[in-house]
Motif scaffolding. Structure first.
Motif, PDB file in Angstrom:
ATOM      1  N   ALA A   1     126.906 -67.546 -10.908  1.00 49.70           N
ATOM      2  CA  ALA A   1     127.741 -68.396 -10.016  1.00 49.70           C
ATOM      3  C   ALA A   1     129.132 -67.693  -9.811  1.00 49.70           C
ATOM      4  N   TYR A   2     129.467 -66.895 -10.700  1.00 49.66           N
ATOM      5  CA  TYR A   2     130.859 -66.200 -10.453  1.00 49.66           C
ATOM      6  C   TYR A   2     130.779 -64.945  -9.299  1.00 49.66           C
ATOM      7  N   ILE A   3     129.683 -64.341  -9.456  1.00 48.43           N
ATOM      8  CA  ILE A   3     129.444 -63.401  -8.272  1.00 48.43           C
ATOM      9  C   ILE A   3     129.174 -63.897  -7.056  1.00 48.43           C
ATOM     10  N   ASP A   4     128.778 -65.119  -6.914  1.00 50.15           N
ATOM     11  CA  ASP A   4     128.455 -65.834  -5.761  1.00 50.15           C
ATOM     12  C   ASP A   4     129.821 -66.227  -5.269  1.00 50.15           C
ATOM     13  N   ALA A   5     130.571 -66.590  -6.076  1.00 50.65           N
ATOM     14  CA  ALA A   5     131.910 -67.182  -5.720  1.00 50.65           C
ATOM     15  C   ALA A   5     132.918 -66.059  -5.174  1.00 50.65           C
ATOM     16  N   VAL A   6     132.862 -64.816  -5.962  1.00 54.28           N
ATOM     17  CA  VAL A   6     133.632 -63.687  -5.614  1.00 54.28           C
ATOM     18  C   VAL A   6     133.133 -63.064  -4.278  1.00 54.28           C
ATOM     19  N   TRP A   7     131.696 -63.084  -3.823  1.00 58.24           N
ATOM     20  CA  TRP A   7     131.153 -62.678  -3.012  1.00 58.24           C
ATOM     21  C   TRP A   7     131.670 -63.342  -1.758  1.00 58.24           C
ATOM     22  N   ASP A   8     131.602 -64.756  -1.854  1.00 56.25           N
ATOM     23  CA  ASP A   8     132.098 -65.484  -0.800  1.00 56.25           C
ATOM     24  C   ASP A   8     133.524 -65.891  -0.639  1.00 56.25           C
ATOM     25  N   GLY A   9     134.320 -64.969  -1.037  1.00 54.03           N
ATOM     26  CA  GLY A   9     135.956 -65.148  -1.220  1.00 54.03           C
ATOM     27  C   GLY A   9     136.566 -65.470  -0.066  1.00 54.03           C
ATOM     28  N   GLU A  10     135.990 -65.419   0.999  1.00 61.72           N
ATOM     29  CA  GLU A  10     136.761 -65.937   2.479  1.00 61.72           C
ATOM     30  C   GLU A  10     136.777 -67.399   2.344  1.00 61.72           C
ATOM     31  N   ASP A  11     135.580 -68.252   1.835  1.00 63.82           N
ATOM     32  CA  ASP A  11     135.447 -69.286   1.651  1.00 63.82           C
ATOM     33  C   ASP A  11     136.453 -69.991   0.871  1.00 63.82           C
TER      34      ASP A  11
END
Length: 177
Positions: free
Chosen positions: A73-83
């Motif tokens: 979940a953390y990597i997903d959130a960092v990956w989608d940082g522009e969201d």
């Protein structure tokens, strides 16, 4: 045979057929899904596209599984940082999965190193894997392996993540040197 006996017999046959279908359908669906996932995984790289990944499962009682859930979940959130929700998600994930002490250690490391204290880096890995490593004194250690890039030149880093067995919270994170 009387009408009542026929109704009873038909009801029994219909019930047996329904139960048989109910038992066989999930097994057939699972077999078909596995075949489809396997085909997608093997065909996609040859076509030069990202493919379907295998489905997952988990157990919230296992601390290594919780570490895997957190890192995913953390990597997903960092990956989608522009969201716009990503920053809020990162804070919420840290608050939920990390003990208060671990949150303070991570924040201190980030101030000192100007990088992400969960990934111990300034960028985002493309793959991650978590494996149980050791346990003792009320804690379990999971080894997180992060892969940075694809192909032969991909870099790998490892982090030992300690979790409290009672609370299942992450209590410490240390890069493996």
């Amino acid at each position: 045979m009387s009408v009542r006996q026929r109704k009873t017999l038909l009801t029994a046959v219909a019930l047996t057929a329904g139960l048989t279908l109910a038992a066989v359908t999930p097994a057939l669906a699972g077999t078909g899904a596995d075949r489809t996932d396997r085909t997608a995984r093997t065909a996609a790289p040859a076509a030069g596209r990202t493919g379907a990944v295998p489905g997952g499962q988990g157990d919230p009682r296992q601390v290594s599984q919780r570490v895997a859930d957190f890192y995913g979940a953390y990597i997903d959130a960092v990956w989608d940082g522009e969201d716009p929700a990503a920053g809020t998600d990162l804070k919420a994930l840290r608050a939920f999965y990390l003990s208060a002490g671990a949150q303070k250690k991570v924040a201190a490391w980030e101030r000192k190193n100007h990088a992400d204290g969960i990934l111990f880096a300034q960028n985002v890995p493309v793959k991650w894997k978590v494996a149980y490593s050791d346990a003792g004194a009320g804690h379990a250690t999971s080894r997180v392996t992060l892969t940075w890039g694809d192909g032969r030149n991909a870099q790998v880093s490892r982090i030992d993540v300690q979790s409290d067995l009672k609370t299942r919270k992450i209590t410490d994170l240390k890069p493996v040197r």
